[in-house]
Motif scaffolding. Sequence first.
Motif, PDB file in Angstrom:
ATOM      1  N   PHE A 249       0.834  -1.439   0.120  1.00  0.00           N
ATOM      2  CA  PHE A 249      -0.002   0.127   0.342  1.00  0.00           C
ATOM      3  C   PHE A 249       0.782   1.221   0.082  1.00  0.00           C
ATOM      4  O   PHE A 249       2.194   1.132   0.420  1.00  0.00           O
ATOM      5  N   ARG A 250       0.338   2.110  -0.481  1.00  0.00           N
ATOM      6  CA  ARG A 250       1.243   3.866  -0.569  1.00  0.00           C
ATOM      7  C   ARG A 250       0.905   4.570   0.821  1.00  0.00           C
ATOM      8  O   ARG A 250       0.100   4.538   1.387  1.00  0.00           O
ATOM      9  N   ARG A 251       2.780   4.728   0.789  1.00  0.00           N
ATOM     10  CA  ARG A 251       2.553   5.594   2.238  1.00  0.00           C
ATOM     11  C   ARG A 251       3.402   6.990   2.020  1.00  0.00           C
ATOM     12  O   ARG A 251       4.290   6.285   1.170  1.00  0.00           O
ATOM     13  N   TRP A 252       3.408   7.651   2.185  1.00  0.00           N
ATOM     14  CA  TRP A 252       4.114   8.984   2.122  1.00  0.00           C
ATOM     15  C   TRP A 252       5.257   9.053   3.231  1.00  0.00           C
ATOM     16  O   TRP A 252       4.508   9.022   4.209  1.00  0.00           O
ATOM     17  N   ILE A 253       6.693   9.156   2.842  1.00  0.00           N
ATOM     18  CA  ILE A 253       7.828   9.643   3.868  1.00  0.00           C
ATOM     19  C   ILE A 253       7.970  11.103   3.522  1.00  0.00           C
ATOM     20  O   ILE A 253       8.102  11.909   2.151  1.00  0.00           O
ATOM     21  N   HIS A 254       7.488  11.824   4.673  1.00  0.00           N
ATOM     22  CA  HIS A 254       8.068  12.989   4.537  1.00  0.00           C
ATOM     23  C   HIS A 254       8.950  14.325   5.926  1.00  0.00           C
ATOM     24  O   HIS A 254       9.385  13.476   6.216  1.00  0.00           O
ATOM     25  N   SER A 255       9.430  15.298   4.996  1.00  0.00           N
ATOM     26  CA  SER A 255      10.966  15.344   4.658  1.00  0.00           C
ATOM     27  C   SER A 255      10.672  17.103   5.741  1.00  0.00           C
ATOM     28  O   SER A 255      10.294  17.716   5.166  1.00  0.00           O
ATOM     29  N   PHE A 256      11.546  16.759   7.144  1.00  0.00           N
ATOM     30  CA  PHE A 256      12.023  18.449   7.757  1.00  0.00           C
ATOM     31  C   PHE A 256      12.981  18.660   7.977  1.00  0.00           C
ATOM     32  O   PHE A 256      13.613  17.976   9.079  1.00  0.00           O
ATOM     33  N   SER A 257      13.669  19.380   7.536  1.00  0.00           N
ATOM     34  CA  SER A 257      15.161  19.704   7.555  1.00  0.00           C
ATOM     35  C   SER A 257      16.142  21.229   7.679  1.00  0.00           C
ATOM     36  O   SER A 257      14.755  22.412   7.512  1.00  0.00           O
ATOM     37  N   ASN A 258      16.438  21.681   8.377  1.00  0.00           N
ATOM     38  CA  ASN A 258      17.572  22.504   8.023  1.00  0.00           C
ATOM     39  C   ASN A 258      19.179  21.779   8.044  1.00  0.00           C
ATOM     40  O   ASN A 258      19.010  21.368   8.270  1.00  0.00           O
ATOM     41  N   ASP A 259      20.210  23.480   8.339  1.00  0.00           N
ATOM     42  CA  ASP A 259      21.558  22.600   8.083  1.00  0.00           C
ATOM     43  C   ASP A 259      21.794  21.526   9.111  1.00  0.00           C
ATOM     44  O   ASP A 259      23.246  21.465   9.508  1.00  0.00           O
ATOM     45  N   LYS A 260      20.816  21.523   9.992  1.00  0.00           N
ATOM     46  CA  LYS A 260      21.307  21.327  11.439  1.00  0.00           C
ATOM     47  C   LYS A 260      21.054  20.211  11.945  1.00  0.00           C
ATOM     48  O   LYS A 260      21.091  18.933  12.478  1.00  0.00           O
ATOM     49  N   LEU A 261      19.306  20.097  11.464  1.00  0.00           N
ATOM     50  CA  LEU A 261      18.722  19.071  12.385  1.00  0.00           C
ATOM     51  C   LEU A 261      17.395  18.344  11.011  1.00  0.00           C
ATOM     52  O   LEU A 261      17.564  19.317   9.738  1.00  0.00           O
ATOM     53  N   THR A 262      17.720  16.887  11.132  1.00  0.00           N
ATOM     54  CA  THR A 262      16.934  16.331  10.412  1.00  0.00           C
ATOM     55  C   THR A 262      15.447  15.663  11.361  1.00  0.00           C
ATOM     56  O   THR A 262      15.458  15.032  11.479  1.00  0.00           O
ATOM     57  N   VAL A 263      13.958  15.779  10.006  1.00  0.00           N
ATOM     58  CA  VAL A 263      12.943  15.180  10.984  1.00  0.00           C
ATOM     59  C   VAL A 263      12.331  14.200   9.891  1.00  0.00           C
ATOM     60  O   VAL A 263      12.012  15.138   8.950  1.00  0.00           O
ATOM     61  N   LEU A 264      12.028  13.259   9.688  1.00  0.00           N
ATOM     62  CA  LEU A 264      11.337  11.871   8.792  1.00  0.00           C
ATOM     63  C   LEU A 264      10.409  11.505   9.442  1.00  0.00           C
ATOM     64  O   LEU A 264      10.456  10.935  10.689  1.00  0.00           O
ATOM     65  N   THR A 265       8.754  12.129   9.173  1.00  0.00           N
ATOM     66  CA  THR A 265       7.813  11.126   9.394  1.00  0.00           C
ATOM     67  C   THR A 265       7.419  10.118   8.144  1.00  0.00           C
ATOM     68  O   THR A 265       6.886  10.637   7.330  1.00  0.00           O
ATOM     69  N   SER A 266       6.647   9.286   9.043  1.00  0.00           N
ATOM     70  CA  SER A 266       6.029   8.440   7.979  1.00  0.00           C
ATOM     71  C   SER A 266       4.446   7.827   7.919  1.00  0.00           C
ATOM     72  O   SER A 266       3.778   8.275   9.153  1.00  0.00           O
ATOM     73  N   HIS A 267       3.470   9.052   7.160  1.00  0.00           N
ATOM     74  CA  HIS A 267       2.366   8.933   7.319  1.00  0.00           C
ATOM     75  C   HIS A 267       1.798   7.924   5.989  1.00  0.00           C
ATOM     76  O   HIS A 267       1.371   8.091   4.731  1.00  0.00           O
ATOM     77  N   LYS A 268      -0.026   7.741   6.339  1.00  0.00           N
ATOM     78  CA  LYS A 268      -1.036   7.002   5.075  1.00  0.00           C
ATOM     79  C   LYS A 268      -1.535   8.388   3.940  1.00  0.00           C
ATOM     80  O   LYS A 268      -1.680   7.804   3.002  1.00  0.00           O
ATOM     81  N   ASN A 269      -0.919   9.874   4.697  1.00  0.00           N
ATOM     82  CA  ASN A 269      -1.291  10.913   3.996  1.00  0.00           C
ATOM     83  C   ASN A 269      -0.171  11.799   3.625  1.00  0.00           C
ATOM     84  O   ASN A 269       1.133  12.059   3.757  1.00  0.00           O
ATOM     85  N   ARG A 270      -0.950  12.495   2.197  1.00  0.00           N
ATOM     86  CA  ARG A 270       0.495  13.363   1.673  1.00  0.00           C
ATOM     87  C   ARG A 270      -0.268  14.169   2.047  1.00  0.00           C
ATOM     88  O   ARG A 270       1.170  15.016   2.055  1.00  0.00           O
ATOM     89  N   GLY A 271      -0.622  15.596   2.457  1.00  0.00           N
ATOM     90  CA  GLY A 271      -1.540  16.306   2.306  1.00  0.00           C
ATOM     91  C   GLY A 271      -1.081  16.709   3.295  1.00  0.00           C
ATOM     92  O   GLY A 271      -0.791  16.467   4.677  1.00  0.00           O
ATOM     93  N   LYS A 272      -2.015  17.348   3.946  1.00  0.00           N
ATOM     94  CA  LYS A 272      -1.969  18.355   5.311  1.00  0.00           C
ATOM     95  C   LYS A 272      -2.434  18.257   6.930  1.00  0.00           C
ATOM     96  O   LYS A 272      -1.547  18.240   7.418  1.00  0.00           O
ATOM     97  N   LYS A 273      -3.551  16.587   6.827  1.00  0.00           N
ATOM     98  CA  LYS A 273      -3.453  16.077   8.113  1.00  0.00           C
ATOM     99  C   LYS A 273      -2.223  15.670   8.395  1.00  0.00           C
ATOM    100  O   LYS A 273      -1.910  16.024   9.202  1.00  0.00           O
ATOM    101  N   ALA A 274      -0.996  15.284   7.240  1.00  0.00           N
ATOM    102  CA  ALA A 274       0.014  14.497   8.198  1.00  0.00           C
ATOM    103  C   ALA A 274       0.958  15.345   8.334  1.00  0.00           C
ATOM    104  O   ALA A 274       1.943  15.365   9.060  1.00  0.00           O
ATOM    105  N   ILE A 275       1.161  16.658   7.542  1.00  0.00           N
ATOM    106  CA  ILE A 275       2.161  17.637   8.190  1.00  0.00           C
ATOM    107  C   ILE A 275       1.389  18.089   9.867  1.00  0.00           C
ATOM    108  O   ILE A 275       2.482  18.386  10.571  1.00  0.00           O
ATOM    109  N   VAL A 276       0.568  18.622   9.511  1.00  0.00           N
ATOM    110  CA  VAL A 276      -0.357  18.555  10.577  1.00  0.00           C
ATOM    111  C   VAL A 276       0.313  17.827  12.261  1.00  0.00           C
ATOM    112  O   VAL A 276       0.811  18.389  13.096  1.00  0.00           O
ATOM    113  N   GLU A 277       0.413  16.887  11.880  1.00  0.00           N
ATOM    114  CA  GLU A 277       0.674  15.261  12.383  1.00  0.00           C
ATOM    115  C   GLU A 277       1.658  15.036  12.935  1.00  0.00           C
ATOM    116  O   GLU A 277       2.091  14.502  13.999  1.00  0.00           O
TER     117      GLU A 277
END
Length: 482
Positions: A249-277
């Motif tokens: 099944f499709r799942r989306w990996i979201h990346s949030f980062s700057n020059d010092k930090l990285t956070v990756l999250t996994s979610h079933k949704n690609r849009g706003k719901k995943a980003i908010v959570e």
Amino acid sequence: MEIKIEDLLRKIAELEHQLSKALARIEELEKENKKLKAENAMLKARLGMNSSNSSFPPSSDKFGKKKDKNRSLRKKSGKASGGQIGHKGSTLEKVDNPDFVIELPNEICPHCAANLKDVKVEEVKTRQVFDIPEIKINVTEYQAHLKTCPHCNKKSISEFPENVTHNAQYGANIKGLILNLNVYHCLPYKRLTELLIDVFNLKISEGTIYNTLKTAHTKLEKVENFFKEQLAKSEVAHADETGTKVNGFRRWIHSFSNDKLTVLTSHKNRGKKAIVEAGILPNFHGILSHDCWYAYDCFNVTHALCNAHLLRELNFLEENTELKFPTKVKDILITLKDMIDSGVEIDEKTELDFYLKYMFAVEQGYLEERIHYPLDNTQVGKGKKKRSKAFNLLKRLSRHADVLTFFLERDSSLFTNNDAEREIRNVKIKSKVQGAFRSDLGSEIYCRVRGYIATMKKNGQNQYEALKSIFELCDIMLPVIS
């Protein structure tokens, strides 16, 4: 032979009917021809797509000579290839205190076979061999003493260390190595077990590997939350997302980062719901670099669109259409970037001139697009009418302030969103080497551990030492946040 007027009129009527049918057929064929031409142009353009004019990765490029091999935005530095003058080399050098010394006595002359045993040594020539010692697993036994108190006659036993919880278990070094090889180096469970047997003569089950990853995921929860808090406070951040498969099944990996930090999250949704959570962007109010995915528009941030994406699309239109605006917009963007990279001082007048040039080029683009791609009013059905690639690109380019954020903020690093794309590139590598994830938890474990590794590497920390700290009694290693 007498020709009656009635016959002529009837004949004329028949010819008029045939003519009207022929004209209708011609009109029908013209429409079909126009449709086929458009379809043919679309297919030819699709065949011309490659990594320089679309979002296709370089690995998808076909073999053979490209139309223009110099499509890269990188400019030649003028320097010769290889190490530069003043570059610190990494040649293997001899050490002053070797661990072992093997003497090679010279006791017989190779020329006349005379005995040289008592002859004084004039000089010692040395050569050194660097190698790994024979790898052997060390077993440490903890012995807790059980005693009976002579006063109260009750038994007591000394306590084992907090991280020693089983009669026999693996230590932090082995667990850190498992995380490193599986998450960072993408070794699948089976190949990882084979490596541990071949190199360490250590037989570890796939279940033990999974439990090690699961433990790390639990222990890194507070660390990930700390990274999220710090990212929300930063002035500039990058965001991106990519699709993967979890148990088919499709799942989306979201990346949030700057020059010092990285956070990756996994979610079933690609849009706003995943980003908010994910819990970062709702609290972030700085400059966010992204690739124009609509979900990011829902947040109170300053948008910096990825110009690498825009330039690839401009390249596509430049190569496959007769439109003139792609070349004009490209020249403006690249000129601005070169000025900022070279440190040229830009006054308010110059800034305004470039801004107006850009706006004019985009407006002219709309006029061109209407001429080349007029709306097809024959489309039936409800909903919006399909627009051309040129129109959709112009719509994004019309976000003038968002496209030129790198210029307005005087920070050319915002020209692209490559920082975020580097973070999620490893997801694709993992999928190719290891295959898809088997469970939602598996994708979440990968994201959390991978984000921790990326953060420690950005801060110059040894990733193996950092991964070992997860399982040791000391606190988990963290980057120094200024």
